[in-house]
Design a protein around this motif. Structure first.
Motif, PDB file in Angstrom:
ATOM      1  N   MET A 166       0.579  -0.839   0.070  1.00 15.68           N
ATOM      2  CA  MET A 166       0.306   0.147  -0.023  1.00 15.68           C
ATOM      3  C   MET A 166       0.648   1.334  -0.461  1.00 15.68           C
ATOM      4  SD  MET A 166      -2.933   0.825   2.528  1.00 15.68           S
ATOM      5  CE  MET A 166      -4.774   2.078   2.287  1.00 15.68           C
ATOM      6  N   ALA A 167       1.544   0.889   0.835  1.00 19.74           N
ATOM      7  CA  ALA A 167       2.604   2.176   0.491  1.00 19.74           C
ATOM      8  C   ALA A 167       3.570   2.941  -0.677  1.00 19.74           C
ATOM      9  CB  ALA A 167       3.986   2.271   1.836  1.00 19.74           C
ATOM     10  N   ARG A 168       3.886   1.694  -1.411  1.00 13.06           N
ATOM     11  CA  ARG A 168       4.466   1.993  -2.525  1.00 13.06           C
ATOM     12  C   ARG A 168       3.392   2.578  -3.245  1.00 13.06           C
ATOM     13  NH1 ARG A 168       6.690  -3.135  -1.159  1.00 13.06           N
ATOM     14  NH2 ARG A 168       9.233  -2.900  -1.429  1.00 13.06           N
ATOM     15  N   ASP A 169       2.067   1.914  -3.560  1.00 20.47           N
ATOM     16  CA  ASP A 169       1.209   2.994  -4.155  1.00 20.47           C
ATOM     17  C   ASP A 169       0.999   4.058  -3.764  1.00 20.47           C
ATOM     18  OD1 ASP A 169       0.487  -0.207  -5.289  1.00 20.47           O
ATOM     19  OD2 ASP A 169      -1.247  -0.515  -4.768  1.00 20.47           O
ATOM     20  N   ASP A 170       0.731   4.309  -2.864  1.00 18.11           N
ATOM     21  CA  ASP A 170       0.818   6.047  -1.890  1.00 18.11           C
ATOM     22  C   ASP A 170       1.711   6.587  -3.198  1.00 18.11           C
ATOM     23  OD1 ASP A 170      -1.928   5.507  -1.004  1.00 18.11           O
ATOM     24  OD2 ASP A 170      -1.138   5.295   0.637  1.00 18.11           O
ATOM     25  N   ALA A 171       3.396   5.959  -2.822  1.00 14.45           N
ATOM     26  CA  ALA A 171       4.305   6.952  -3.756  1.00 14.45           C
ATOM     27  C   ALA A 171       3.921   6.684  -4.992  1.00 14.45           C
ATOM     28  CB  ALA A 171       5.933   6.269  -2.765  1.00 14.45           C
ATOM     29  N   ALA A 172       3.450   6.098  -5.147  1.00 11.61           N
ATOM     30  CA  ALA A 172       3.643   6.217  -6.633  1.00 11.61           C
ATOM     31  C   ALA A 172       2.304   7.135  -6.759  1.00 11.61           C
ATOM     32  CB  ALA A 172       2.700   4.775  -7.680  1.00 11.61           C
ATOM     33  N   TYR A 173       1.154   7.002  -6.604  1.00 11.79           N
ATOM     34  CA  TYR A 173       0.402   7.918  -6.509  1.00 11.79           C
ATOM     35  C   TYR A 173       1.255   9.394  -6.304  1.00 11.79           C
ATOM     36  CZ  TYR A 173      -3.909  10.810  -6.148  1.00 11.79           C
ATOM     37  OH  TYR A 173      -5.274  11.541  -6.010  1.00 11.79           O
ATOM     38  N   GLY A 174       1.598   9.745  -5.333  1.00 15.68           N
ATOM     39  CA  GLY A 174       2.516  10.979  -4.663  1.00 15.68           C
ATOM     40  C   GLY A 174       3.275  11.458  -5.658  1.00 15.68           C
ATOM     41  N   LEU A 175       3.864  10.733  -6.602  1.00 16.44           N
ATOM     42  CA  LEU A 175       4.770  11.174  -7.731  1.00 16.44           C
ATOM     43  C   LEU A 175       3.738  11.594  -8.787  1.00 16.44           C
ATOM     44  CD1 LEU A 175       7.233   8.578  -7.352  1.00 16.44           C
ATOM     45  CD2 LEU A 175       7.449  11.184  -6.754  1.00 16.44           C
ATOM     46  N   THR A 176       2.746  10.871  -9.018  1.00 18.38           N
ATOM     47  CA  THR A 176       2.156  10.861 -10.040  1.00 18.38           C
ATOM     48  C   THR A 176       1.493  12.417 -10.081  1.00 18.38           C
ATOM     49  OG1 THR A 176       2.031   8.842 -10.872  1.00 18.38           O
ATOM     50  CG2 THR A 176       0.346  10.366 -11.296  1.00 18.38           C
ATOM     51  N   MET A 177       0.900  12.776  -8.674  1.00 17.05           N
ATOM     52  CA  MET A 177      -0.018  13.449  -8.808  1.00 17.05           C
ATOM     53  C   MET A 177       1.057  14.963  -8.955  1.00 17.05           C
ATOM     54  SD  MET A 177      -3.056  13.557  -8.559  1.00 17.05           S
ATOM     55  CE  MET A 177      -4.103  14.913  -7.630  1.00 17.05           C
ATOM     56  N   ALA A 178       2.937  14.913  -8.157  1.00 16.51           N
ATOM     57  CA  ALA A 178       3.715  16.058  -8.470  1.00 16.51           C
ATOM     58  C   ALA A 178       4.281  16.308  -8.992  1.00 16.51           C
ATOM     59  CB  ALA A 178       4.825  15.437  -7.600  1.00 16.51           C
ATOM     60  N   ASN A 213      16.463   4.196   8.496  1.00 18.68           N
ATOM     61  CA  ASN A 213      17.637   5.329   7.967  1.00 18.68           C
ATOM     62  C   ASN A 213      18.509   3.988   7.387  1.00 18.68           C
ATOM     63  OD1 ASN A 213      19.207   4.612  10.494  1.00 18.68           O
ATOM     64  ND2 ASN A 213      19.771   6.736  10.885  1.00 18.68           N
ATOM     65  N   GLU A 214      17.802   3.037   7.615  1.00 19.19           N
ATOM     66  CA  GLU A 214      18.572   2.130   7.254  1.00 19.19           C
ATOM     67  C   GLU A 214      19.163   2.076   5.390  1.00 19.19           C
ATOM     68  OE1 GLU A 214      20.796  -0.739   8.223  1.00 19.19           O
ATOM     69  OE2 GLU A 214      20.095   0.160  10.458  1.00 19.19           O
ATOM     70  N   PRO A 215      19.607   1.788   4.335  1.00 20.55           N
ATOM     71  CA  PRO A 215      19.837   1.558   3.186  1.00 20.55           C
ATOM     72  C   PRO A 215      19.004   0.554   2.480  1.00 20.55           C
ATOM     73  CG  PRO A 215      22.528   0.715   4.233  1.00 20.55           C
ATOM     74  CD  PRO A 215      21.056   0.764   5.632  1.00 20.55           C
ATOM     75  N   VAL A 216      18.587  -0.063   3.431  1.00 24.45           N
ATOM     76  CA  VAL A 216      17.201  -0.361   1.952  1.00 24.45           C
ATOM     77  C   VAL A 216      15.769   0.551   1.941  1.00 24.45           C
ATOM     78  CG1 VAL A 216      15.528  -1.309   4.049  1.00 24.45           C
ATOM     79  CG2 VAL A 216      15.366  -1.986   2.146  1.00 24.45           C
ATOM     80  N   TYR A 217      16.037   1.523   3.136  1.00 24.85           N
ATOM     81  CA  TYR A 217      14.486   2.879   2.449  1.00 24.85           C
ATOM     82  C   TYR A 217      15.487   4.395   2.275  1.00 24.85           C
ATOM     83  CZ  TYR A 217      12.527   0.446   6.895  1.00 24.85           C
ATOM     84  OH  TYR A 217      11.660  -1.335   7.225  1.00 24.85           O
ATOM     85  N   GLY A 218      16.757   4.024   2.243  1.00 24.69           N
ATOM     86  CA  GLY A 218      17.127   4.867   1.350  1.00 24.69           C
ATOM     87  C   GLY A 218      16.378   5.806   0.559  1.00 24.69           C
ATOM     88  N   PRO A 219      16.189   4.593  -0.581  1.00 25.61           N
ATOM     89  CA  PRO A 219      15.668   4.759  -1.813  1.00 25.61           C
ATOM     90  C   PRO A 219      14.706   5.790  -1.997  1.00 25.61           C
ATOM     91  CG  PRO A 219      16.961   3.058  -2.701  1.00 25.61           C
ATOM     92  CD  PRO A 219      16.646   3.841  -0.753  1.00 25.61           C
ATOM     93  N   ALA A 220      13.367   4.485  -1.247  1.00 22.75           N
ATOM     94  CA  ALA A 220      12.289   5.660  -1.517  1.00 22.75           C
ATOM     95  C   ALA A 220      11.713   6.814  -0.232  1.00 22.75           C
ATOM     96  CB  ALA A 220      10.901   4.105  -0.004  1.00 22.75           C
ATOM     97  N   ALA A 221      13.045   6.943   0.559  1.00 22.96           N
ATOM     98  CA  ALA A 221      12.978   8.492   1.663  1.00 22.96           C
ATOM     99  C   ALA A 221      13.503   9.368   0.772  1.00 22.96           C
ATOM    100  CB  ALA A 221      13.670   8.475   2.848  1.00 22.96           C
ATOM    101  N   ARG A 222      14.450   8.768   0.078  1.00 17.18           N
ATOM    102  CA  ARG A 222      15.146   9.796  -1.485  1.00 17.18           C
ATOM    103  C   ARG A 222      13.411  10.827  -1.830  1.00 17.18           C
ATOM    104  NH1 ARG A 222      19.344   7.758  -0.147  1.00 17.18           N
ATOM    105  NH2 ARG A 222      19.431   6.407  -1.880  1.00 17.18           N
ATOM    106  N   ALA A 223      12.663   9.780  -2.659  1.00 17.43           N
ATOM    107  CA  ALA A 223      11.874   9.485  -3.344  1.00 17.43           C
ATOM    108  C   ALA A 223      10.467  10.667  -2.971  1.00 17.43           C
ATOM    109  CB  ALA A 223      11.447   8.007  -4.210  1.00 17.43           C
ATOM    110  N   LEU A 224      10.124   9.787  -1.302  1.00 18.57           N
ATOM    111  CA  LEU A 224       9.218  10.843  -1.415  1.00 18.57           C
ATOM    112  C   LEU A 224       9.296  12.328  -0.275  1.00 18.57           C
ATOM    113  CD1 LEU A 224       6.981  10.991   0.373  1.00 18.57           C
ATOM    114  CD2 LEU A 224       8.066   9.845   2.471  1.00 18.57           C
ATOM    115  N   GLU A 225      11.100  12.427  -0.421  1.00 18.02           N
ATOM    116  CA  GLU A 225      11.095  14.171  -0.377  1.00 18.02           C
ATOM    117  C   GLU A 225      11.470  14.868  -1.173  1.00 18.02           C
ATOM    118  OE1 GLU A 225      15.140  16.027   1.888  1.00 18.02           O
ATOM    119  OE2 GLU A 225      15.343  14.300   1.172  1.00 18.02           O
TER     120      GLU A 225
END
Length: 74
Positions: free
Chosen positions: A1-13, A49-61
């Motif tokens: 669900m979080a991935r879908d929300d992130a994709a939707y947010g990027l699309t809206m932006a 802040n573990e590496p696995v979260y880095g790309p998603a956190a940067r995309a959201l930011e």
């Protein structure tokens, strides 16, 4: 669900005709999703802040920065 929300947010932006109200709703939804993900991570004893979260956190930011820039220019 979080991935879908992130994709939707990027699309809206990226939508040039998205209204300020629509973007605010997206930011609220993304903030709620981040809160939920952080809560799950805390329950699992993980750190965001573990590496696995880095790309998603940067995309959201970046999506939030893009939306904020658009709001200030409306």
């Amino acid at each position: 669900m979080a991935r879908d929300d992130a994709a939707y947010g990027l699309t809206m932006a990226e939508l040039p005709d998205a209204s300020q109200d629509e973007l605010r709703k997206v930011v609220r939804k993304l903030a709620a999703t981040v809160r939920d993900v952080a809560h799950v991570a805390e329950l699992r004893g993980e750190r965001l802040n573990e590496p696995v979260y880095g790309p998603a956190a940067r995309a959201l930011e970046e999506a939030l920065r893009t939306a904020a820039k658009r709001w200030t220019h409306e």
